[in-house]
Design a protein around this motif. Structure first.
Motif, PDB file in Angstrom:
ATOM      1  N   THR A 146       0.848  -1.196   0.000  1.00 26.04           N
ATOM      2  CA  THR A 146       0.000   0.000   0.000  1.00 26.04           C
ATOM      3  C   THR A 146       0.880   1.242   0.000  1.00 26.04           C
ATOM      4  O   THR A 146       2.070   1.182   0.318  1.00 26.04           O
ATOM      5  N   GLN A 147       0.260   2.386  -0.306  1.00 23.51           N
ATOM      6  CA  GLN A 147       0.995   3.654  -0.288  1.00 23.51           C
ATOM      7  C   GLN A 147       1.454   3.984   1.137  1.00 23.51           C
ATOM      8  O   GLN A 147       2.530   4.551   1.328  1.00 23.51           O
ATOM      9  N   TYR A 201       4.487   2.061   1.626  1.00 21.21           N
ATOM     10  CA  TYR A 201       5.545   2.610   0.771  1.00 21.21           C
ATOM     11  C   TYR A 201       6.190   3.830   1.412  1.00 21.21           C
ATOM     12  O   TYR A 201       7.410   3.931   1.513  1.00 21.21           O
ATOM     13  N   TRP A 202       5.365   4.768   1.883  1.00 24.56           N
ATOM     14  CA  TRP A 202       5.901   6.023   2.427  1.00 24.56           C
ATOM     15  C   TRP A 202       6.429   5.858   3.852  1.00 24.56           C
ATOM     16  O   TRP A 202       7.025   6.789   4.401  1.00 24.56           O
ATOM     17  N   ASP A 216      -4.776   9.149   6.801  1.00 21.63           N
ATOM     18  CA  ASP A 216      -4.985   8.968   5.364  1.00 21.63           C
ATOM     19  C   ASP A 216      -6.003  10.018   4.894  1.00 21.63           C
ATOM     20  O   ASP A 216      -7.164   9.990   5.322  1.00 21.63           O
ATOM     21  N   PHE A 221      -1.141  10.058  -5.046  1.00 16.48           N
ATOM     22  CA  PHE A 221      -0.862   8.729  -4.497  1.00 16.48           C
ATOM     23  C   PHE A 221      -2.092   8.078  -3.867  1.00 16.48           C
ATOM     24  O   PHE A 221      -1.981   7.091  -3.153  1.00 16.48           O
ATOM     25  N   GLU A 262      -5.340   5.811  -3.606  1.00 13.58           N
ATOM     26  CA  GLU A 262      -5.844   4.598  -4.266  1.00 13.58           C
ATOM     27  C   GLU A 262      -7.238   4.871  -4.857  1.00 13.58           C
ATOM     28  O   GLU A 262      -7.621   4.315  -5.872  1.00 13.58           O
ATOM     29  N   PRO A 308      -2.122   4.820  -8.269  1.00 20.38           N
ATOM     30  CA  PRO A 308      -1.305   5.858  -7.637  1.00 20.38           C
ATOM     31  C   PRO A 308       0.111   5.911  -8.188  1.00 20.38           C
ATOM     32  O   PRO A 308       0.680   4.889  -8.547  1.00 20.38           O
TER      33      PRO A 308
END
Ligand SMILES: C[S@@+](CC[C@H](N)C(=O)[O-])C[C@H]1O[C@@H](n2cnc3c(N)ncnc32)[C@H](O)[C@@H]1O
Length: 276
Positions: A6-7, A10-11, A102, A123, A125, A180
């Motif tokens: 997921t973003q 990732y971040w 989020d 980014f 979803e 994204p």
């Protein structure tokens, strides 16, 4: 390295840590783009602002200065390391509330005068639902002002080092359309349409073109290109250190030879209003 699912993952991975390490450099490189965003935001003393995907805090901090003590900034991000960096930086002017959440689903307080973002809205979803959620945080007539990248091919600061890397490693699968990623809103008309679908009115998308100085010399420019952004993403997937070294050498060889390295950057500046 396996791709984060997921973003948020990732971040919160080494990617977020790299943005922290490169914070001062990134803010220097992006300064001409940041100036265009803040000018377009026309911040007025005392306004209440949201910063969407605030990262290490640059735009929230600059806006707080302009809004003054009577204003307020709520700055939100999913990345813990980047928020930690933002919280640690000196702030003046409007009080800033940093929130780890989020933006797609966060229950924002209503009544903000504007929502602003530097490269934080590509980014999502679920982009339409995310923009609709952000819109509900705005007062009637409140504005959205966001900066995002145009196409990769228009962004020389990415395409030049990327082409060099692709001379050494095979091209990756293109990302699924609408998914994204930094170039998610390369199609400006589609972005304006999406904002309308999310309930905004008066969506306008204008190009911003600047030369950005990605390094004072070839070494600094190469380090920048391979540490953050889309080209860093390509290298991140290479397990073979020798191949990685060849790819970095190819980037270095592709950089213009003399002095500071200035390359083209192409963005959309999108503005839209909450009809209320
Ligand atoms: C390219 S970085 C830009 C950061 C910062 N605005 C800047 O310009 O330095 C994208 C940022 O968006 C954040 N982000 C991605 N998806 C998000 C979401 N759904 N909600 C909040 N932040 C998000 C990331 O954690 C990251 O900090």
């Amino acid at each position: 390295m396996p791709e984060p699912a997921t973003q948020t993952e990732y971040w919160n991975s080494d990617v977020g840590e790299r943005w922290v390490t490169m914070q001062a450099e990134l803010d220097r490189v992006f300064a001409p783009l940041t100036a265009a965003l803040l000018d377009a935001a026309s911040l007025r003393s005392g306004e209440r602002m949201l910063d969407i995907g605030c990262g290490c805090g640059e735009t929230a901090l600059l806006a707080a200065e302009r809004l003054g003590a009577g204003g307020a900034v709520t700055a939100l991000d999913v990345s813990r390391p980047m928020l930690a960096r933002a919280r640690a930086r000196p702030a003046t002017g409007a009080p800033i509330t940093w929130i780890e959440a989020d933006a797609q689903i966060h229950a924002f307080a209503p009544g903000h005068d504007l929502a602003l973002s530097r490269f934080g809205v590509m980014f999502f979803e679920e982009s339409r639902a995310a923009f609709a959620n952000i819109r509900q945080a705005l007062r009637p007539g409140g504005r959205l002002v966001v900066l995002c990248w145009r196409a990769l091919t228009e962004n020389e600061w990415v395409s030049l080092p990327r082409d060099a890397v692709l001379g050494v490693v095979p091209a990756p699968e293109p990302p699924p359309p609408g998914g994204p990623g930094p170039f998610r809103f390369a199609d400006g008309a589609a972005l304006a349409e999406l904002l309308a679908q999310a309930g905004f009115t008066g969506a306008a998308v204008a190009p911003v073109d600047r030369a950005i100085a990605i390094g004072d010399d070839i070494g600094a420019a190469t380090r920048f290109a391979v540490t953050v952004g889309p080209v860093a993403g390509l290298l991140r997937e290479l397990d073979d250190p020798a191949l990685r070294e060849r790819a970095v050498a190819a980037v270095r060889a592709a950089m213009p030879a003399e002095g500071p390295v200035r390359l083209g950057a192409a963005c959309w500046l999108a503005t839209a209003f909450n009809p209320g």
